[in-house]
Design an enzyme around this catalytic site. Structure first.
Site, PDB file in Angstrom:
ATOM      1  N   HIS A 159     -10.789  -2.116  11.662  1.00 25.58           N
ATOM      2  CA  HIS A 159      -9.700  -2.960  11.155  1.00 25.58           C
ATOM      3  C   HIS A 159      -9.460  -4.089  12.165  1.00 25.58           C
ATOM      4  CE1 HIS A 159      -5.220  -2.972   9.693  1.00 25.58           C
ATOM      5  NE2 HIS A 159      -5.946  -3.828   9.025  1.00 25.58           N
ATOM      6  N   GLY A 164       0.044 -20.057  19.204  1.00 24.68           N
ATOM      7  CA  GLY A 164      -1.063 -20.754  19.860  1.00 24.68           C
ATOM      8  C   GLY A 164      -1.125 -20.475  21.360  1.00 24.68           C
ATOM      9  N   SER A 192       4.844 -10.392   0.438  1.00 22.60           N
ATOM     10  CA  SER A 192       4.170 -11.301  -0.509  1.00 22.60           C
ATOM     11  C   SER A 192       2.916 -11.862   0.159  1.00 22.60           C
ATOM     12  CB  SER A 192       5.109 -12.419  -0.956  1.00 22.60           C
ATOM     13  OG  SER A 192       5.655 -13.084   0.152  1.00 22.60           O
ATOM     14  N   ARG A 193       1.941 -12.243  -0.641  1.00 21.26           N
ATOM     15  CA  ARG A 193       0.600 -12.517  -0.109  1.00 21.26           C
ATOM     16  C   ARG A 193      -0.013 -13.786  -0.665  1.00 21.26           C
ATOM     17  NH1 ARG A 193      -1.831  -8.500   3.486  1.00 21.26           N
ATOM     18  NH2 ARG A 193      -0.225  -6.939   3.649  1.00 21.26           N
ATOM     19  N   ASN A 227      -2.711 -14.753  12.190  1.00 20.87           N
ATOM     20  CA  ASN A 227      -2.374 -15.919  13.033  1.00 20.87           C
ATOM     21  C   ASN A 227      -3.323 -16.019  14.227  1.00 20.87           C
ATOM     22  OD1 ASN A 227      -0.252 -16.154  11.294  1.00 20.87           O
ATOM     23  ND2 ASN A 227       1.312 -15.502  12.751  1.00 20.87           N
ATOM     24  N   SER A 269      -0.858  -3.700  10.830  1.00 16.36           N
ATOM     25  CA  SER A 269      -0.387  -4.729   9.895  1.00 16.36           C
ATOM     26  C   SER A 269       0.814  -5.480  10.463  1.00 16.36           C
ATOM     27  CB  SER A 269       0.055  -4.084   8.584  1.00 16.36           C
ATOM     28  OG  SER A 269      -0.956  -3.267   8.102  1.00 16.36           O
ATOM     29  N   TYR A 297      -1.545  -3.345  -6.663  1.00 20.24           N
ATOM     30  CA  TYR A 297      -1.384  -4.015  -5.374  1.00 20.24           C
ATOM     31  C   TYR A 297      -2.716  -4.132  -4.617  1.00 20.24           C
ATOM     32  CZ  TYR A 297      -0.319  -5.099  -0.618  1.00 20.24           C
ATOM     33  OH  TYR A 297      -0.341  -5.719   0.598  1.00 20.24           O
ATOM     34  N   CYS A 300       1.183  -7.769  12.847  1.00 19.12           N
ATOM     35  CA  CYS A 300       1.339  -8.025  14.279  1.00 19.12           C
ATOM     36  C   CYS A 300       0.798  -9.415  14.597  1.00 19.12           C
ATOM     37  CB  CYS A 300       0.584  -6.992  15.102  1.00 19.12           C
ATOM     38  SG  CYS A 300       1.438  -5.451  15.262  1.00 19.12           S
ATOM     39  N   GLY A 301       0.613 -10.240  13.569  1.00 20.27           N
ATOM     40  CA  GLY A 301       0.128 -11.586  13.817  1.00 20.27           C
ATOM     41  C   GLY A 301      -1.389 -11.663  13.892  1.00 20.27           C
ATOM     42  N   LYS A 306      -9.673  -2.302   1.791  1.00 20.62           N
ATOM     43  CA  LYS A 306      -9.343  -1.148   2.632  1.00 20.62           C
ATOM     44  C   LYS A 306     -10.148   0.088   2.202  1.00 20.62           C
ATOM     45  CE  LYS A 306      -6.077  -3.492   4.730  1.00 20.62           C
ATOM     46  NZ  LYS A 306      -6.338  -4.039   6.072  1.00 20.62           N
ATOM     47  N   ARG A 319       0.840  -1.186   0.000  1.00 24.44           N
ATOM     48  CA  ARG A 319       0.000   0.000   0.000  1.00 24.44           C
ATOM     49  C   ARG A 319       0.880   1.243   0.000  1.00 24.44           C
ATOM     50  NH1 ARG A 319      -1.965   0.806   4.436  1.00 24.44           N
ATOM     51  NH2 ARG A 319      -1.366  -1.034   5.609  1.00 24.44           N
ATOM     52  N   ASP A 329      -9.500  -9.631   9.226  1.00 19.22           N
ATOM     53  CA  ASP A 329      -8.981  -8.288   8.950  1.00 19.22           C
ATOM     54  C   ASP A 329      -9.968  -7.148   9.224  1.00 19.22           C
ATOM     55  OD1 ASP A 329      -6.818  -6.657   8.111  1.00 19.22           O
ATOM     56  OD2 ASP A 329      -7.720  -6.398   6.134  1.00 19.22           O
ATOM     57  N   GLY A 377      -4.104  -3.881  -1.540  1.00 22.54           N
ATOM     58  CA  GLY A 377      -4.697  -2.839  -0.703  1.00 22.54           C
ATOM     59  C   GLY A 377      -5.012  -1.560  -1.479  1.00 22.54           C
TER      60      GLY A 377
HETATM   61  C1  OXD Z   1      -2.950  -4.459   5.966  1.00 27.15           C
HETATM   62  C2  OXD Z   1      -3.541  -5.606   5.259  1.00 27.15           C
HETATM   63  O1  OXD Z   1      -1.998  -3.857   5.452  1.00 27.15           O
HETATM   64  O2  OXD Z   1      -4.436  -6.230   5.827  1.00 27.15           O
HETATM   65  O3  OXD Z   1      -3.437  -4.142   7.054  1.00 27.15           O
HETATM   66  O4  OXD Z   1      -3.134  -5.871   4.138  1.00 27.15           O
HETATM   67 MN    MN Z   2      -5.237  -5.215   7.490  1.00 29.79          MN
END
Ligand code: OXD
Ligand code: MN
Length: 590
Positions: A233, A499, A373-374, A261, A255, A204, A257-258, A213, A76, A282, A206
């Site tokens: 968010h 976990g 990468s996504r 996960n 973005s 891209y 921060c896990g 977003k 972004r 998200d 975002g």
């Molecule tokens: C972010 C995303 O950047 O979710 O927050 O891609």
């Molecule tokens: Mn996000």
């Protein structure tokens, strides 16, 4: 060119607007997306033919494809993202602003003829559940096959959206063109007063998947303020205890921060009987229910997750989700046609093709996969997807988590004293920056509610909206701040994370249910060390105490930084938050 013939709708507002966009962008062809399987196959074939996608090993990764972006278009671009309101103050000091007329003119010049030789795809989509009165319809006009195919995963795309829209003029108008992918001609402009988004010069996610977003956060946050709801968010999870009771939580984290996960957490073996259900990873849209509680839905239909660092330890559910029908962007391709990224399990491949398309070996100076990468994958493929994730009324929220990467100041978990204090905690959130947005990596930045890049209006008004929502909630969720990233003297993380985060969530759930021990502290309610289960964990009581400790000198500095931040936001910061700041200072005796 006549564009109406194949349209899946007779909505005259849509037809008129598409005619206008076609006249501006001058594509060779127009394709109206219907969202069918046949169409998907056709678009994929075309994407492979023109080199937008490469088919991966269809035996090992069925339905999976690789996309490599332009090397200058990997994240972004917040400095090129604008909120275009008539009054500059309404965008506030945290957003870039452009006068709407000027923005339309500037971008029109770039869109003019930008689709010559290309196909214009009309992508109708719903954010939210089909048939739900809380959903919003958007239409994205784009010249990117990548966008059309990814929108098909990330939203409810195609005929379903025409059906929901009917004859209404109530839809977000999204115009997107890759144009020449030139950063000097790249703009992501939001016109909240017109319910319109124009994005040009980037492919891209975002910047270009306008449902995410741009609509579900920036435009929706604006709509939410007017209509009395919130677009946040946030992930949404259900934590099931051994008795089968499910407590729903949302969580806002900047973005990387896990968040993904945490949304897909698998409890460790020692935490028998617990289960975490994924509702969203998200974005959350939050409304007040007739019961006076806050109800949340995930407006998206897929995950657009960060690949590096995703592995069977950090996120086994994501790994299972992305084995099929997944689009990978900017990862490394192995010789056997499967994919790899830094931080994935197993051996590092001896060679491969990196995200730029160059031969790569472990000796290469460049990373194999881009740090941002996504993967794009349907949420329905996630093993932990909640049975309630598509419930049109959403799920009732008992607790809200806020968090960031803080090496020192914030403890593992703390409960805010009440809603207003919680809003203050969220408004003063901060975190280290990451690679998901371009700019410097590793710098601490204030990121209120993890919405700094996504709030479509003045941050001070946004805080007021949060406070006003709290007043309307008869039964507000409890608010918590968590920090998985606290470090010890040696600079190493104190908390095992992944976990094991369930152990902190258990205390959160207990507090939401009116159970759970807590000690009052100047910064909120903290668990005593005994309230966090350490069974099966090699974490010493000393380390846990350090995780739950408060260092007054860092809080002194923190208070100062908070006050500088509020000042930088100007006069619209609500008085109530300044009062919270003063009260905290008093409690800390500083
Ligand atoms: C972010 C995303 O950047 O979710 O927050 O891609
Ligand atoms: Mn996000």
């Amino acid at each position: 060119m006549t564009v109406v013939a194949q349209a899946g709708t007779t909505n005259k507002h849509v037809l008129l607007w598409i005619e206008e966009m076609v006249k501006l962008c001058k594509p060779d062809r127009v394709h109206w997306c219907n969202g069918s399987e046949e169409e998907k196959a056709e678009l994929l074939k075309e994407a492979v033919r023109v080199g937008d996608f490469e088919a991966l090993n269809q035996e090992k990764l069925p339905g999976c494809y690789l996309h490599r972006s332009a090397p200058n278009d990997v994240a972004r671009t917040e400095h090129l993202t604008f909120i275009c309101t008539r009054n500059k103050d309404d965008a506030g000091p945290t957003n870039n602003w452009m006068e709407p007329k000027e923005a339309y003119q500037k971008l029109e010049a770039i869109f003019d003829g930008a689709m010559r030789g290309r196909t214009l795809y009309v992508v109708p989509f719903i954010m939210g559940q089909p048939g739900s009165p809380f959903s919003k319809v958007g239409i994205e006009v784009t010249d990117s096959l990548y966008v059309a195919l990814n929108m098909r995963i990330m939203t409810r795309m195609g005929s379903v959206a025409w059906k929901q829209l009917g004859d209404s003029n109530d839809f977000t108008r999204g115009l997107h063109s890759k144009a020449d992918l030139n950063e000097n001609r790249r703009y992501i402009c939001h016109f909240p007063e017109d319910n319109t988004i124009w994005s040009v010069g980037s492919g891209y996610g975002g910047n270009a998947l306008l449902g995410k977003k741009c609509l579900a956060l920036r435009i929706a946050s604006w709509l939410g303020r007017q209509e009395g709801w919130m677009a946040e968010h946030m992930l949404i999870i259900g934590v099931e205890d051994p008795q089968g009771e499910v407590t729903y939580l949302t969580g806002a984290f900047p973005s990387q921060c896990g968040k993904t996960n945490l949304a897909m957490l698998i409890p460790p073996a020692s935490q028998k009987g617990y289960k975490v259900w994924t509702v969203g990873d998200d974005i959350a849209w939050l409304r007040i229910g007739p019961d006076g509680r806050l109800w949340a839905t995930n407006p998206e239909a897929g995950f657009f997750g960060v690949a590096p660092g995703t592995n069977t330890l950090s996120n086994p559910n994501a790994m299972a989700t992305i084995r099929r029908d997944t689009f990978y962007t900017n990862v490394l391709k192995k010789p056997d046609g499967t994919v790899w990224w830094e931080g994935m399990d197993g051996e590092t491949p001896r060679e491969g093709v990196d995200w730029r398309g160059n031969r790569w070996t472990p000796d290469s100076k460049e990373k194999g996969a881009h740090p941002n990468s996504r993967f794009t994958a349907p949420a329905s493929q996630c093993p932990s997807i909640s049975p309630q994730w598509e419930d049109p009324k959403g799920v009732p929220i008992s607790g809200i988590l806020f968090g960031g990467r803080r090496a020192k100041v914030a403890p593992l978990v703390v409960q805010a004293r009440n809603w207003q204090h919680g809003v203050f905690v969220a408004a003063t959130m901060a975190s280290e920056t990451t690679a998901a947005a371009t700019g410097k990596v590793g710098v601490i930045r204030r990121d209120p509610m993890a919405m700094l890049p996504f709030c479509g209006y003045h941050m001070g008004d946004y805080f007021s909206h949060w406070l006003a929502m709290g007043k309307r909630l008869a039964n507000p969720p409890k608010i918590f701040h968590v920090n998985w990233f606290r470090t010890g003297e040696d600079g190493k993380f104190l908390w095992p994370g992944y976990g094991e985060n369930l152990r902190a969530l258990r205390w959160v759930v207990d507090r939401c249910q009116g159970r759970g021990e807590a000690v009052e502290n100047p910064i909120g309610f903290l668990p005593p060390a005994s309230a966090i289960d350490r069974t099966g964990l090699s974490l010493t009581e000393e380390a846990l105490k350090a995780l739950l400790s408060i260092d007054r000198s860092s809080w002194e500095e923190e208070l100062q930084l908070q006050s500088e931040f509020f000042h930088s936001l100007g006069e619209r910061v609500p008085q109530a938050l300044w009062e919270e700041h003063a009260a905290l200072s008093k409690r800390l005796d500083l």
